[in-house]
Write a protein that holds these residues in place. Structure first.
Motif, mmCIF file in Angstrom:
data_model
loop_
_atom_site.group_PDB
_atom_site.id
_atom_site.type_symbol
_atom_site.label_atom_id
_atom_site.label_comp_id
_atom_site.label_asym_id
_atom_site.label_seq_id
_atom_site.Cartn_x
_atom_site.Cartn_y
_atom_site.Cartn_z
ATOM 1 N N LEU A 132 0.816 -1.219 0.000
ATOM 2 C CA LEU A 132 0.000 0.000 0.000
ATOM 3 C C LEU A 132 0.849 1.268 0.000
ATOM 4 O O LEU A 132 0.407 2.300 -0.499
ATOM 5 C CB LEU A 132 -0.968 -0.016 1.189
ATOM 6 C CG LEU A 132 -2.066 -1.060 1.124
ATOM 7 C CD1 LEU A 132 -2.900 -1.045 2.400
ATOM 8 C CD2 LEU A 132 -2.936 -0.878 -0.104
ATOM 9 N N TRP A 133 2.051 1.178 0.538
ATOM 10 C CA TRP A 133 2.942 2.344 0.539
ATOM 11 C C TRP A 133 3.237 2.792 -0.890
ATOM 12 O O TRP A 133 3.433 3.973 -1.152
ATOM 13 C CB TRP A 133 4.233 2.023 1.283
ATOM 14 C CG TRP A 133 5.231 3.133 1.285
ATOM 15 C CD1 TRP A 133 6.388 3.204 0.566
ATOM 16 C CD2 TRP A 133 5.173 4.348 2.031
ATOM 17 N NE1 TRP A 133 7.042 4.375 0.822
ATOM 18 C CE2 TRP A 133 6.325 5.102 1.712
ATOM 19 C CE3 TRP A 133 4.254 4.877 2.941
ATOM 20 C CZ2 TRP A 133 6.582 6.357 2.277
ATOM 21 C CZ3 TRP A 133 4.524 6.121 3.494
ATOM 22 C CH2 TRP A 133 5.675 6.843 3.160
ATOM 23 N N THR A 134 3.249 1.858 -1.822
ATOM 24 C CA THR A 134 3.492 2.228 -3.223
ATOM 25 C C THR A 134 2.332 3.029 -3.790
ATOM 26 O O THR A 134 2.507 3.756 -4.769
ATOM 27 C CB THR A 134 3.722 0.977 -4.111
ATOM 28 O OG1 THR A 134 2.526 0.192 -4.157
ATOM 29 C CG2 THR A 134 4.888 0.145 -3.606
ATOM 30 N N LEU A 135 1.161 2.911 -3.187
ATOM 31 C CA LEU A 135 -0.009 3.649 -3.643
ATOM 32 C C LEU A 135 -0.266 4.900 -2.819
ATOM 33 O O LEU A 135 -0.718 5.915 -3.341
ATOM 34 C CB LEU A 135 -1.258 2.754 -3.572
ATOM 35 C CG LEU A 135 -1.233 1.481 -4.389
ATOM 36 C CD1 LEU A 135 -2.462 0.636 -4.092
ATOM 37 C CD2 LEU A 135 -1.148 1.801 -5.864
ATOM 38 N N VAL A 136 0.003 4.814 -1.526
ATOM 39 C CA VAL A 136 -0.304 5.899 -0.594
ATOM 40 C C VAL A 136 0.965 6.244 0.181
ATOM 41 O O VAL A 136 1.168 5.768 1.294
ATOM 42 C CB VAL A 136 -1.431 5.472 0.386
ATOM 43 C CG1 VAL A 136 -1.837 6.620 1.288
ATOM 44 C CG2 VAL A 136 -2.620 4.921 -0.360
ATOM 45 N N PRO A 137 1.839 7.069 -0.389
ATOM 46 C CA PRO A 137 3.128 7.345 0.259
ATOM 47 C C PRO A 137 3.055 8.429 1.337
ATOM 48 O O PRO A 137 3.928 9.279 1.448
ATOM 49 C CB PRO A 137 4.006 7.776 -0.920
ATOM 50 C CG PRO A 137 3.059 8.407 -1.870
ATOM 51 C CD PRO A 137 1.772 7.642 -1.724
ATOM 52 N N ASP A 138 2.006 8.410 2.125
ATOM 53 C CA ASP A 138 1.835 9.326 3.249
ATOM 54 C C ASP A 138 1.524 8.458 4.462
ATOM 55 O O ASP A 138 0.516 7.741 4.475
ATOM 56 C CB ASP A 138 0.687 10.296 2.955
ATOM 57 C CG ASP A 138 0.369 11.176 4.134
ATOM 58 O OD1 ASP A 138 -0.357 10.703 5.043
ATOM 59 O OD2 ASP A 138 0.831 12.333 4.158
ATOM 60 N N ARG A 139 2.393 8.501 5.467
ATOM 61 C CA ARG A 139 2.278 7.572 6.598
ATOM 62 C C ARG A 139 0.924 7.641 7.304
ATOM 63 O O ARG A 139 0.352 6.613 7.669
ATOM 64 C CB ARG A 139 3.389 7.830 7.608
ATOM 65 C CG ARG A 139 4.744 7.443 7.103
ATOM 66 C CD ARG A 139 5.809 7.741 8.150
ATOM 67 N NE ARG A 139 7.123 7.768 7.546
ATOM 68 C CZ ARG A 139 7.862 6.689 7.317
ATOM 69 N NH1 ARG A 139 7.395 5.517 7.630
ATOM 70 N NH2 ARG A 139 9.041 6.799 6.765
ATOM 71 N N HIS A 140 0.429 8.843 7.536
ATOM 72 C CA HIS A 140 -0.836 8.979 8.256
ATOM 73 C C HIS A 140 -2.001 8.436 7.434
ATOM 74 O O HIS A 140 -2.860 7.717 7.954
ATOM 75 C CB HIS A 140 -1.075 10.442 8.645
ATOM 76 C CG HIS A 140 0.005 10.988 9.521
ATOM 77 N ND1 HIS A 140 0.196 10.539 10.806
ATOM 78 C CD2 HIS A 140 0.965 11.912 9.293
ATOM 79 C CE1 HIS A 140 1.239 11.175 11.335
ATOM 80 N NE2 HIS A 140 1.717 12.011 10.430
ATOM 81 N N ALA A 190 -3.430 10.256 -10.425
ATOM 82 C CA ALA A 190 -4.879 10.056 -10.443
ATOM 83 C C ALA A 190 -5.186 8.606 -10.082
ATOM 84 O O ALA A 190 -4.480 7.689 -10.513
ATOM 85 C CB ALA A 190 -5.433 10.391 -11.818
ATOM 86 N N PRO A 191 -6.245 8.375 -9.309
ATOM 87 C CA PRO A 191 -6.594 7.006 -8.923
ATOM 88 C C PRO A 191 -6.774 6.085 -10.126
ATOM 89 O O PRO A 191 -6.451 4.906 -10.044
ATOM 90 C CB PRO A 191 -7.914 7.178 -8.158
ATOM 91 C CG PRO A 191 -7.869 8.575 -7.649
ATOM 92 C CD PRO A 191 -7.115 9.365 -8.682
ATOM 93 N N GLU A 192 -7.264 6.619 -11.234
ATOM 94 C CA GLU A 192 -7.449 5.791 -12.424
ATOM 95 C C GLU A 192 -6.104 5.275 -12.937
ATOM 96 O O GLU A 192 -5.999 4.150 -13.405
ATOM 97 C CB GLU A 192 -8.151 6.587 -13.531
ATOM 98 C CG GLU A 192 -9.551 7.041 -13.172
ATOM 99 C CD GLU A 192 -9.582 8.280 -12.256
ATOM 100 O OE1 GLU A 192 -8.594 9.025 -12.174
ATOM 101 O OE2 GLU A 192 -10.623 8.479 -11.611
ATOM 102 N N VAL A 193 -5.076 6.114 -12.843
ATOM 103 C CA VAL A 193 -3.734 5.710 -13.270
ATOM 104 C C VAL A 193 -3.204 4.627 -12.328
ATOM 105 O O VAL A 193 -2.699 3.589 -12.768
ATOM 106 C CB VAL A 193 -2.776 6.920 -13.312
ATOM 107 C CG1 VAL A 193 -1.351 6.481 -13.600
ATOM 108 C CG2 VAL A 193 -3.254 7.949 -14.326
ATOM 109 N N LEU A 194 -3.339 4.865 -11.028
ATOM 110 C CA LEU A 194 -2.872 3.871 -10.057
ATOM 111 C C LEU A 194 -3.634 2.553 -10.208
ATOM 112 O O LEU A 194 -3.059 1.482 -10.106
ATOM 113 C CB LEU A 194 -3.039 4.407 -8.637
ATOM 114 C CG LEU A 194 -2.045 5.486 -8.246
ATOM 115 C CD1 LEU A 194 -2.422 6.101 -6.913
ATOM 116 C CD2 LEU A 194 -0.636 4.942 -8.203
ATOM 117 N N GLU A 195 -4.916 2.665 -10.474
ATOM 118 C CA GLU A 195 -5.719 1.453 -10.656
ATOM 119 C C GLU A 195 -5.219 0.654 -11.859
ATOM 120 O O GLU A 195 -5.070 -0.558 -11.797
ATOM 121 C CB GLU A 195 -7.186 1.830 -10.840
ATOM 122 C CG GLU A 195 -8.106 0.668 -10.676
ATOM 123 C CD GLU A 195 -9.546 1.114 -10.499
ATOM 124 O OE1 GLU A 195 -10.401 0.225 -10.588
ATOM 125 O OE2 GLU A 195 -9.815 2.296 -10.287
ATOM 126 N N ALA A 196 -4.919 1.347 -12.936
ATOM 127 C CA ALA A 196 -4.414 0.670 -14.138
ATOM 128 C C ALA A 196 -3.052 0.043 -13.872
ATOM 129 O O ALA A 196 -2.771 -1.070 -14.318
ATOM 130 C CB ALA A 196 -4.324 1.654 -15.294
#
Length: 181
Positions: free
Chosen positions: A31-39, A91-97
């Motif tokens: 998940l860190w690869t998708l959400v690089p903010d610790r909180h 963009a979430p669409e990019v991450l989703e792809a």
């Protein structure tokens, strides 16, 4: 369809929660690869845990638990990114792809993370500082250049070299055969 579904199995929910705890390091790395903010990452992991617990009865035991949890986590991460689209992440669409067909980590994530820490500790001080500024503090190349009195192009080249050194160090450590007891 049964109009009165059976109540959730508390024993199964507990087993699922225990399995989740066993996967949390791998899940965090993914998940860190998708959400690089610790909180925000902590929030996504909590939401994933709550969803996994709520859907425990839908998990078919004997199937790939990691894939199931990572799919739920990926959806929670993308939902979080959609809610905060204006903050400048992809963009979430990019991450989703990008992550759509991605397999869960191979189970060596904890081992790689430990080796990464060891390898970073062996880097010279300026390299450790540059890696920390970039990946822990999420500083841009220009910001790092200002802090360390380098040109941004030089920072880019040095970071590339340091990543290569770290990758090689980790691979060497993974190839080492453990000593017998």
């Amino acid at each position: 369809m049964n109009p009165h579904p059976s109540p959730p199995d508390p024993a199964k929910a507990l087993r699922i929660q225990q399995m989740f705890v066993m996967e949390i390091s791998n899940l965090r790395g993914f998940l860190w690869t998708l959400v690089p903010d610790r909180h925000r990452l902590d929030d996504v992991i909590q939401e994933t845990f709550l969803t996994v617990t709520r859907k425990a009865d839908t998990f078919e035991e004997g199937t790939n638990f990691r894939a199931w949890v990572f799919t739920i986590g990926r959806h929670k991460a993308l939902q979080s990114l959609r809610e905060r689209r204006h903050e400048g992440y992809l963009a979430p669409e990019v991450l989703e792809a990008i992550t759509e067909d991605r397999e869960p980590p191979d189970g060596h994530f904890d081992e790689r993370a430990a080796h990464l820490r060891d390898c970073i500790a062996k880097l010279p001080g300026n390299a450790r500082q540059m890696i920390s500024l970039r990946y822990t503090h999420r500083k841009s190349l220009a910001e790092i250049a200002d802090v360390l009195s380098f040109r941004p192009a030089s920072v880019k080249v040095m970071l590339s070299r340091f990543r290569s050194l770290l990758r090689n160090c980790i691979e060497r450590k993974l190839r080492q055969i453990p000593n017998p007891p």
